[in-house]
Design a protein around this motif. Structure first.
Motif, short mmCIF file in Angstrom:
data_model
loop_
_atom_site.label_atom_id
_atom_site.label_comp_id
_atom_site.label_asym_id
_atom_site.label_seq_id
_atom_site.Cartn_x
_atom_site.Cartn_y
_atom_site.Cartn_z
N ILE B 153 17.46 13.60 -13.92
CA ILE B 153 16.13 13.07 -13.65
C ILE B 153 15.57 12.52 -14.95
O ILE B 153 15.56 13.23 -15.96
N ALA B 154 15.12 11.30 -14.94
CA ALA B 154 14.51 10.74 -16.16
C ALA B 154 13.09 11.30 -16.29
O ALA B 154 12.31 11.20 -15.36
N ALA B 155 12.79 11.91 -17.41
CA ALA B 155 11.45 12.45 -17.62
C ALA B 155 10.89 11.90 -18.92
O ALA B 155 11.35 12.25 -20.01
N THR B 156 9.92 11.03 -18.80
CA THR B 156 9.22 10.54 -19.98
C THR B 156 7.88 11.27 -20.01
O THR B 156 7.09 11.12 -19.09
N ILE B 157 7.66 12.08 -21.03
CA ILE B 157 6.51 12.95 -21.01
C ILE B 157 5.60 12.68 -22.20
O ILE B 157 6.05 12.67 -23.35
N VAL B 158 4.34 12.44 -21.89
CA VAL B 158 3.36 12.19 -22.94
C VAL B 158 2.30 13.29 -22.86
O VAL B 158 1.72 13.52 -21.81
N SER B 159 2.08 14.00 -23.97
CA SER B 159 1.05 15.04 -24.00
C SER B 159 -0.04 14.66 -24.98
O SER B 159 0.24 14.09 -26.04
N ALA B 160 -1.26 14.99 -24.61
CA ALA B 160 -2.36 14.78 -25.54
C ALA B 160 -2.41 15.91 -26.57
O ALA B 160 -2.96 15.75 -27.66
N ALA B 161 -1.86 17.07 -26.21
CA ALA B 161 -1.82 18.18 -27.16
C ALA B 161 -0.57 18.07 -28.02
O ALA B 161 0.47 17.62 -27.55
N THR B 162 -0.69 18.45 -29.28
CA THR B 162 0.46 18.40 -30.19
C THR B 162 0.87 19.80 -30.58
O THR B 162 0.04 20.58 -31.05
N ARG B 163 2.14 20.10 -30.39
CA ARG B 163 2.64 21.42 -30.81
C ARG B 163 3.00 21.33 -32.29
O ARG B 163 3.83 20.51 -32.67
N VAL B 164 2.37 22.17 -33.09
CA VAL B 164 2.63 22.08 -34.53
C VAL B 164 3.44 23.26 -35.06
O VAL B 164 3.97 23.21 -36.16
N ALA B 165 3.55 24.34 -34.28
CA ALA B 165 4.36 25.47 -34.72
C ALA B 165 4.70 26.30 -33.51
O ALA B 165 4.01 26.27 -32.49
N GLN B 166 5.77 27.10 -33.63
CA GLN B 166 6.25 27.85 -32.48
C GLN B 166 7.17 28.96 -32.98
O GLN B 166 7.97 28.72 -33.87
N THR B 167 7.06 30.15 -32.41
CA THR B 167 8.03 31.20 -32.75
C THR B 167 9.07 31.26 -31.64
O THR B 167 8.78 30.99 -30.49
N ALA B 168 10.28 31.62 -32.00
CA ALA B 168 11.35 31.75 -31.02
C ALA B 168 11.60 33.23 -30.78
O ALA B 168 11.20 34.07 -31.58
N GLN B 169 12.24 33.53 -29.67
CA GLN B 169 12.64 34.91 -29.38
C GLN B 169 13.44 35.42 -30.57
O GLN B 169 14.39 34.79 -31.00
N SER B 170 13.03 36.56 -31.10
CA SER B 170 13.72 37.02 -32.29
C SER B 170 14.51 38.28 -31.99
O SER B 170 14.23 38.99 -31.02
N GLY B 171 15.49 38.57 -32.82
CA GLY B 171 16.22 39.82 -32.70
C GLY B 171 17.30 39.79 -31.65
O GLY B 171 17.51 38.80 -30.96
N THR B 172 17.99 40.89 -31.51
CA THR B 172 19.18 40.95 -30.68
C THR B 172 18.93 41.79 -29.43
O THR B 172 19.81 41.98 -28.64
N ARG B 173 17.72 42.33 -29.28
CA ARG B 173 17.47 43.20 -28.13
C ARG B 173 17.37 42.37 -26.85
O ARG B 173 16.98 41.21 -26.89
N PRO B 174 17.68 43.00 -25.70
CA PRO B 174 17.57 42.25 -24.46
C PRO B 174 16.12 41.83 -24.17
O PRO B 174 15.18 42.42 -24.69
N ASP B 175 15.99 40.82 -23.33
CA ASP B 175 14.70 40.30 -22.91
C ASP B 175 14.00 41.35 -22.04
O ASP B 175 14.61 41.94 -21.16
#
Ligand SMILES: Cc1cc2nc3c(=O)[nH]c(=O)nc-3n(C[C@H](O)[C@H](O)[C@H](O)COP(=O)(O)OP(=O)(O)OC[C@H]3O[C@@H](n4cnc5c(N)ncnc54)[C@H](O)[C@@H]3O)c2cc1C
Ligand SMILES: Nc1ncnc2c1ncn2[C@@H]1O[C@H](COP(=O)(O)O)[C@@H](O)[C@H]1O
Lengths: 245, 298
Positions: B153-175
């Protein structure tokens, strides 16, 4: 700057609630009502923004019966400049509430709609996002930190993985998470002063039939009472027996 | 036409969504927004948008609202991300939404918890489309069936909000959402280091995940993504061990679907003992090391 803060009247989240015997609703006898805790946090954040940047007008708005005046008076005491009660005896679903709030925002033209992420009675977590969609505003839900930047805000928001930071231009919509701030305690002088602040009533203006309807409410199935064990070795043995270790 | 669109924000959500989709009982398509799609989940169509990450809500909701126009039901697994996006899709479509479905009575009648799970509401949709988020715990695990091909599916996405930072799931423990074992700690865990050593230590010994109460998160002892409860994560492990947790309605709202709840609390009158399957009245600083030791012996 103008900030619009929706305020919902909800049953005290620390009270124990029961369904009415016929399942038509919640038994509210003897139960206190409060400002939805997330909305209190939203209002506190609006007041702090005013304390930081000066010229800010804060309008609190509630949709509901005349009883919501009690919560709006408290909002005025906490620091809202004026309050609006959209008075109705009818039941609204989240989209209906969002339509009313959006209509008011169109009239008032706030730079920020600042509201709770979730009402602790219906636990819907919908109205903020719906208002943002209707008004086509950028949104930052579940905010745990709000800073102003030229022309907008920088919001740290809670995510499934931790957090992220979004930048939004004004006008925008923010919903609050619990860790954004600790709402202030309102002292008596604030409550007295709030009596002279304006609280206007007006009727609802939008008309669309509800999309969803509550059929009945009931108590959840009770968990079987458990047992006490005396020591850790007994516990480990039982857990192994149950196959969970 | 009556048809369900399941939206998978992350690829692993799809397999956990099929139980709900089958309970609704309509034919369904699955739209994978990110990652490699699974093609053996019984979907009519398996759609892939191939996004590198889910964009801010305003942009992705506009795309989804256009895409979902031909469906009667649009559903996603409950998560902070799906709540952020799906309610915005509903607003854009001027449609109703049902949050956190835990039961399906018919394609228009669903059950969901309200008031922090102290009441179950049966709610009916009076119009379609209807947007839904659901909790997977109450729905059976699917059999994997028939492969469908993947449609891009072609998805062209425009957001007015800008993501400037983000943390990722850290560590080795299960979700937390998928862990078989969760060890959670509350306010009495003095500081982050103690929390990690005591609660994290037992979790690691059991190959489990770590959870926390709001009180623990608020006092900076635990990270916010570990909060379990009404306003945090909803969990359903085989074994939930609650150490130094009083058992507030708001916390219990998040753990009700656990198979076995163990409470360790030094106060015999703590409310959590009313919910726990197994309780020990003990100081957690004695009980947890003893627990680890008892495991080590076997
Ligand atoms: C709108 C709203 C939403 C909320 N959402 C959530 C939510 O999602 N999740 C959540 O968890 N809370 C939530 N809360 C907060 C909730 O009401 C409680 O305040 C919180 O869960 C209490 O956390 P706790 O059990 O760690 O702390 P406490 O209630 O202080 O309990 C600590 C317990 O530890 C025991 N203890 C102390 N020392 C020891 C020891 N050495 N060994 C063993 N036991 C010990 C005590 O006897 C006590 O029972 C929410 C509240 C509100 C108003
Ligand atoms: N009747 C109402 N009056 C004012 N604001 C409301 C009302 N209902 C909901 N809200 C706002 O919408 C937020 C989310 O509510 P909900 O989607 O119902 O969980 C709340 O925190 C309030 O800020």
């Amino acid at each position: 700057m103008k900030i619009l803060v929706p305020i919902k009247r909800v049953v005290d989240p620390y009270s124990r609630v029961r369904p009415l015997p016929d399942g038509s609703g919640i038994d509210t006898t003897g139960i206190k009502f409060e400002i939805n805790p997330f909305d209190e946090i939203a209002l506190e954040e609006a007041v702090r923004l005013r304390e930081r940047i000066g010229d800010v007008e804060i309008v609190a708005v509630s949709l509901g019966t005349s009883e919501c005046e009690e919560q709006l008076r408290k909002a005025l005491a906490m620091g809202a400049d004026r309050a609006i009660l959209i008075e109705t005896d009818q039941l609204y679903d989240p989209l209906g509430i969002a339509n009313e709030l959006a209509a008011l925002a169109q009239e008032f033209q706030p730079d920020i709609v600042l509201m709770g992420k979730q009402a602790t009675d219906d636990d819907c977590n919908q109205v903020g996002q719906m208002v943002a969609a209707i008004l086509e505003l950028p949104q930052a839900t579940f905010a745990s930190k709000v800073e102003t930047v030229p022309g907008g805000v920088r919001v740290t928001r809670e995510t499934d993985e931790g957090h992220e930071t979004l930048e939004l231009n004004f006008p925008c919509l923010i919903t609050t998470d619990l860790r954004l701030n600790e709402p202030r305690y309102v002292a008596l002088p604030g409550i007295i002063k709030a009596r002279s602040k304006p609280l206007d009533r007006r009727p609802a203006v939008t008309s669309s039939s509800p999309k969803i309807r509550t059929v009945r409410v009931e108590a959840p199935p009770a968990r079987q009472a458990g047992r006490m064990v005396t020591g850790v070795s007994e516990l480990v043995a039982i857990l192994k027996d149950k196959g969970v270790l | 036409m009556s048809k369900l669109l399941v939206i998978a924000f992350a690829p692993d959500e799809a397999v956990r969504s099929v139980g709900f989709a089958q309970a609704v009982g309509l034919p369904y398509d699955i739209l994978f927004l990110t990652g490699e799609p699974a093609t053996d989940l019984g979907a009519d169509r398996c759609l892939a948008a191939n996004l590198s990450e889910v964009p801010p809500a305003d942009g992705i909701a506009r795309f989804l609202a256009d895409f979902a126009a031909e469906y009667s039901h649009v559903a996603a697994l409950s998560s902070m991300r799906s709540k952020d996006v799906m309610a915005r899709v509903a607003g854009r479509m001027r449609a109703g939404m049902i949050t956190d479905a835990i039961g399906v009575e018919s394609p228009s009648v669903f059950r969901r918890p309200i008031l922090a799970g102290s009441i179950i509401e049966t709610v009916e949709t009076l119009s379609f489309p209807i947007l839904l988020t659901f909790r997977p715990a109450g729905f059976p695990k699917p059999e994997r069936t028939g492969a469908s091909s993947v449609e891009l599916i072609a998805a062209t996405i425009v957001s007015a909000a800008t993501r400037v930072a983000q943390t990722a799931q850290s560590g080795t423990r299960p979700d937390l959402g998928q862990a078989k074992v969760i060890v959670s700690g509350g306010r009495p865990l003095r500081d982050a280091e103690t929390f990690e050593r005591v609660i994290g230590g037992l979790a690691d010994r059991l190959g489990g995940a770590v959870g926390a109460t709001r009180a623990a998160v608020d006092s900076g002892i635990a990270h916010n993504e570990l909060q379990v409860g009404q306003t945090g994560k909803i969990v359903a492990p085989d074994l939930y061990i609650a150490a130094g947790i009083s058992g507030s309605t708001q916390h219990m709202a998040g753990i009700k679907d656990s198979k076995v709840i163990v409470a360790i609390n030094k106060d015999p009158d703590a409310p959590i003992f009313e919910f726990a399957d197994l309780g020990i009245v003990a100081d957690l600083y004695d009980a947890i090391p003893a627990f680890v030791q008892a495991l080590g012996d076997s």
